[in-house]
Design a protein around this motif. Sequence first.
Motif, PDB file in Angstrom:
ATOM      1  N   ALA A  37       0.833  -1.207   0.000  1.00  0.00           N
ATOM      2  CA  ALA A  37       0.000   0.000   0.000  1.00  0.00           C
ATOM      3  C   ALA A  37       0.867   1.256   0.000  1.00  0.00           C
ATOM      4  CB  ALA A  37      -0.933  -0.004   1.208  1.00  0.00           C
ATOM      5  N   ASP A  41       0.920   3.641  -3.166  1.00  0.00           N
ATOM      6  CA  ASP A  41       0.074   4.746  -2.706  1.00  0.00           C
ATOM      7  C   ASP A  41      -1.411   4.384  -2.808  1.00  0.00           C
ATOM      8  OD1 ASP A  41      -0.295   7.245  -1.575  1.00  0.00           O
ATOM      9  OD2 ASP A  41      -0.525   8.222  -3.530  1.00  0.00           O
ATOM     10  N   THR A  43      -5.074   3.176  -0.815  1.00  0.00           N
ATOM     11  CA  THR A  43      -5.810   3.184   0.444  1.00  0.00           C
ATOM     12  C   THR A  43      -6.162   1.739   0.806  1.00  0.00           C
ATOM     13  OG1 THR A  43      -7.968   3.379  -0.612  1.00  0.00           O
ATOM     14  CG2 THR A  43      -6.791   5.437  -0.117  1.00  0.00           C
ATOM     15  N   GLN A  46      -8.806   0.461  -1.678  1.00  0.00           N
ATOM     16  CA  GLN A  46      -8.252   0.095  -2.979  1.00  0.00           C
ATOM     17  C   GLN A  46      -7.483  -1.215  -2.905  1.00  0.00           C
ATOM     18  OE1 GLN A  46      -6.052   3.693  -3.534  1.00  0.00           O
ATOM     19  NE2 GLN A  46      -7.579   4.571  -4.938  1.00  0.00           N
TER      20      GLN A  46
END
Length: 83
Positions: A37, A41, A43, A46
């Motif tokens: 993560a 980048d 969340t 995601q």
Amino acid sequence: MPENITRWVMLGLVALTTGVIYAIPSLAIPVLFPEIAADLDLTVLQLGLVWGSVSLTSMLIGILGGILSDRIGARRMIAYVCL
């Protein structure tokens, strides 16, 4: 070998193959979620969406494979998939 025993042996081999090829490697990935993560980048939502898409795809392929194996036979289907 009687037909009933052959089916149980085949079921055991399928379960063992699934466990070795799919389940064991997928259990190692959640440990790396924080690093993945951070590098990409992403969340938490995601990351979960990407991780869950593998299961959804597997279910859809399983349904398609089941329909095809009912139509052309399990032995032929396994032979085609192996090739």
